[in-house]
Scaffold this motif. Sequence first.
Motif, PDB file in Angstrom:
ATOM      1  N   TYR A  66      -5.212  52.120   3.126  1.00 54.04           N
ATOM      2  CA  TYR A  66      -5.611  53.110   2.118  1.00 54.04           C
ATOM      3  C   TYR A  66      -7.135  53.233   2.019  1.00 54.04           C
ATOM      4  N   ALA A  67      -7.831  52.753   3.042  1.00 54.41           N
ATOM      5  CA  ALA A  67      -9.301  52.713   3.001  1.00 54.41           C
ATOM      6  C   ALA A  67      -9.927  54.083   2.754  1.00 54.41           C
ATOM      7  N   SER A  68      -9.373  55.132   3.369  1.00 50.47           N
ATOM      8  CA  SER A  68      -9.953  56.468   3.219  1.00 50.47           C
ATOM      9  C   SER A  68      -9.790  57.010   1.803  1.00 50.47           C
ATOM     10  N   ASP A  69      -8.802  56.516   1.080  1.00 53.21           N
ATOM     11  CA  ASP A  69      -8.605  56.928  -0.318  1.00 53.21           C
ATOM     12  C   ASP A  69      -9.439  56.059  -1.266  1.00 53.21           C
ATOM     13  N   ILE A  70      -9.505  54.780  -0.952  1.00 50.44           N
ATOM     14  CA  ILE A  70     -10.224  53.846  -1.808  1.00 50.44           C
ATOM     15  C   ILE A  70     -11.729  54.017  -1.680  1.00 50.44           C
ATOM     16  N   LYS A  71     -12.195  54.216  -0.443  1.00 51.28           N
ATOM     17  CA  LYS A  71     -13.631  54.285  -0.121  1.00 51.28           C
ATOM     18  C   LYS A  71     -14.311  53.019  -0.647  1.00 51.28           C
ATOM     19  N   THR A  72     -15.252  53.146  -1.566  1.00 48.16           N
ATOM     20  CA  THR A  72     -15.890  51.945  -2.123  1.00 48.16           C
ATOM     21  C   THR A  72     -15.785  51.957  -3.652  1.00 48.16           C
ATOM     22  N   ASP A  73     -14.671  52.471  -4.143  1.00 45.23           N
ATOM     23  CA  ASP A  73     -14.458  52.601  -5.579  1.00 45.23           C
ATOM     24  C   ASP A  73     -13.627  51.422  -6.093  1.00 45.23           C
ATOM     25  N   PRO A  74     -14.203  50.525  -6.897  1.00 47.88           N
ATOM     26  CA  PRO A  74     -13.477  49.339  -7.367  1.00 47.88           C
ATOM     27  C   PRO A  74     -12.291  49.670  -8.269  1.00 47.88           C
TER      28      PRO A  74
END
Length: 212
Positions: A66-74
């Motif tokens: 899910y990296a593309s959805d999460i990006k760098t958002d905690p």
Amino acid sequence: MEGSYLSFAHALVVTLLILLVFSTNNTVSSSIATSNLDGKTDIEYIRTSCSSTVYPRLCYRSLSVYASDIKTDPKVLATTALNITLKATKSTSKMLIKLSKVQGGGLMSKEAAAAMADCIEVIGDSIDELQDSIEELGHIGNSNFWLTMSDIQTWVSAALTDEDTCMDGFKGKAMNVRVKTLIRRHTIRVAHYTSNALALINRYASKNLGYP
């Protein structure tokens, strides 16, 4: 003269086309490079975040897709971890309910059947607590940040306790070894997911002094 003018015009058109193609290729290459860089950054963010959990390999495997959805958002990272945990908990609950209907053939003693009923109940509580946590995390705001985070941490901690209670209930109970192993494997996996989700929630809370 007319021939020379046409040749010049033709050459100019060809030159412009070459420049256009070159410019387009550079733009595409730049976009691909940026996309690849962003993708690596997103993956690395998940890897770094998961290193703070008790089960980092499970954390990374479950969240990296899910990296593309999460990006760098905690916040998105914590929410995604909770949703994965909820899905696994619901699946385990369904499995336990199916097993509870199979008490014949020496698969479960009366004591084990009672432990199964208790386990189904506490796993159901765990599902409710996880659902409440996801809902509250989605509504969190600046004015209620710490109060809401405290509720979420309490609920997820309670869910983890419920899962431990389920496993403890089968200790010393006479039942089929394969069934007992199946229950233990699924319940432990859910507990690991919950532990990781709690760690990521705590990490999110510790990095925010105001609006998330």
